[in-house]
Design an enzyme around this catalytic site. Structure first.
Site, PDB file in Angstrom:
ATOM      1  N   TRP A  16       0.822  -1.205   0.000  1.00  0.00           N
ATOM      2  CA  TRP A  16       0.000   0.000   0.000  1.00  0.00           C
ATOM      3  C   TRP A  16       0.859   1.260   0.000  1.00  0.00           C
ATOM      4  CZ3 TRP A  16      -3.870   1.842  -2.002  1.00  0.00           C
ATOM      5  CH2 TRP A  16      -4.645   2.879  -1.480  1.00  0.00           C
ATOM      6  N   SER A  66      -7.503  -9.977   0.383  1.00  0.00           N
ATOM      7  CA  SER A  66      -7.481  -9.444   1.744  1.00  0.00           C
ATOM      8  C   SER A  66      -6.601 -10.301   2.645  1.00  0.00           C
ATOM      9  CB  SER A  66      -8.903  -9.391   2.308  1.00  0.00           C
ATOM     10  OG  SER A  66      -8.887  -9.186   3.704  1.00  0.00           O
ATOM     11  N   ARG A  67      -5.595  -9.686   3.251  1.00  0.00           N
ATOM     12  CA  ARG A  67      -4.685 -10.422   4.140  1.00  0.00           C
ATOM     13  C   ARG A  67      -5.401 -10.920   5.390  1.00  0.00           C
ATOM     14  NH1 ARG A  67      -0.090  -5.872   4.286  1.00  0.00           N
ATOM     15  NH2 ARG A  67      -1.805  -4.635   3.515  1.00  0.00           N
ATOM     16  N   LYS A 120     -12.164  -3.092  11.195  1.00  0.00           N
ATOM     17  CA  LYS A 120     -12.620  -3.914  10.064  1.00  0.00           C
ATOM     18  C   LYS A 120     -11.692  -5.096   9.819  1.00  0.00           C
ATOM     19  CE  LYS A 120      -9.374  -2.344   7.082  1.00  0.00           C
ATOM     20  NZ  LYS A 120      -8.567  -3.045   6.068  1.00  0.00           N
ATOM     21  N   GLU A 164      -3.000  -6.633  10.141  1.00  0.00           N
ATOM     22  CA  GLU A 164      -3.145  -5.827  11.353  1.00  0.00           C
ATOM     23  C   GLU A 164      -4.228  -6.346  12.294  1.00  0.00           C
ATOM     24  OE1 GLU A 164      -1.472  -3.430  12.634  1.00  0.00           O
ATOM     25  OE2 GLU A 164      -0.186  -2.649  11.040  1.00  0.00           O
ATOM     26  N   GLY A 208      -9.980   3.952   3.692  1.00  0.00           N
ATOM     27  CA  GLY A 208     -11.016   3.638   2.720  1.00  0.00           C
ATOM     28  C   GLY A 208     -10.904   2.231   2.187  1.00  0.00           C
TER      29      GLY A 208
END
Length: 332
Positions: A18, A253-254, A195, A280, A140
């Site tokens: 990212w 998605s990790r 999230k 995370e 986002g």
């Protein structure tokens, strides 16, 4: 004739997927330098316009992006700092930065996590370690590889000073990457951290419908976020529901991957060791429970990751919850 104002130089700290994606976006808008620890990664970016380790060989970065392993060079030349290092290394990098950075340079975090041990958000750490530097967060529904490949996407830049946020948002905005602004830093940061935990729950699966988990996760996210001082209007937006949906449903998605591996019976230490990037949500699960609110989904994810519970036990724990009022009830 008045002299033209020069474009501010953006310095991105971190060489992950990212951070590199955002650096490439910024480089299309103006001068951008990316600090990375690995000489191999720096050479790859400078010579091949790629970050093969984290984005693969197919993603071509902006040819104006330059990378360095010299931290002092990066810090000394920054007009805007963008931090993409994981939460566990965030404070250490800022401490180094404090020795070199000029006064008042804005610091924008890309990190969606909470600091273990202090439960602090990243902007709070910026305010503590770099007092006087405006702090913000870019949040986002963004999967790095998809944004890097040119898919249309959006984010929100959260800063207390909306005049500054509006000015800085232009550094990140492109035709395919829309950037909105908000002054709700607390809400945007809490949504980004929470999230990830809920994406692990979706990945674990075990006969729980994705729509059910996402809908109830949004309630838990809003409950804690508002309790921490966030605005309820933030959580149905890009930083909240938008990011929750993409993190829970994307195959890239990790955090969802961690949940899938837990569902397959693999131990958490083995899963983490097999990944070359940070999820995370693994760290955030234990931090969230320290706030002391009733959050059944987060509770069961924490139990599996940190307390030896099984995915089946987590499922049974959620199903045992008695449904109450959809909005005001505290259960699952």
């Amino acid at each position: 004739m008045a002299a033209q104002m020069r474009e501010p130089k953006v310095v991105v700290l971190g060489g992950g997927s990212w951070g590199t994606t955002v650096a490439s976006i910024c480089a299309r808008r103006g001068p951008t330098l990316q600090w990375v620890r690995s000489r191999e990664t720096a050479d790859d970016i400078n010579e091949n316009h790629r970050n093969s380790r984290y984005l693969g060989n197919d993603v071509v970065l902006s040819d104006t992006l330059r990378a360095t392993t010299d931290f002092c060079e990066a810090a000394n030349t920054a007009d805007v700092v963008v931090t993409g290092v994981p939460s566990h290394g965030f404070r250490g990098v800022l401490t180094e930065l404090a020795r070199e950075l000029r006064p008042w340079v804005p610091v924008v975090s890309l990190v969606k996590g909470l600091e273990q041990g202090t439960n602090m958000r990243m902007s709070q750490i910026v305010e503590e370690v770099l007092p006087g530097h405006p702090a913000g967060i870019l949040a986002g529904p963004n999967i790095a590889r998809e944004v890097a490949e040119g898919y249309a996407a959006a984010a929100v830049l959260a800063m207390p000073d909306q005049h500054l946020a509006t000015r800085l948002s232009g550094l990140f905005r492109t035709r395919r990457f829309r950037v909105y602004t908000t002054d709700d830093v607390v809400g945007a940061e809490m949504a980004g951290a929470l999230k990830n935990v809920f994406a692990i729950a979706v990945g674990m699966g075990y006969s729980l419908g994705i729509a059910l988990v996402i809908a109830r996760a949004l309630r838990e996210m809003t409950k804690l976020g508002v309790a921490m001082g966030g605005s309820p209007d933030t959580f149905p937006g890009l930083a909240g529901l938008g990011d929750l949906i993409v993190t829970c449903t994307s195959q890239r998605s990790r955090n969802r991957h961690v949940g899938e591996q837990l569902g397959a019976g693999k131990p958490i230490d083995e899963i983490i060791a097999s990944m070359n990037q940070v999820a995370e949500g693994v760290k955030a699960a234990s931090v969230i429970m320290e706030f002391g609110l009733t959050m059944p989904i987060a509770r069961e994810v924490d139990a599996v990751i940190n307390h030896g519970s099984t995915v089946e036990q987590a499922y049974r724990g959620l199903i045992a919850e008695v449904p109450g009022h959809e909005v005001h009830g505290s259960g699952f």
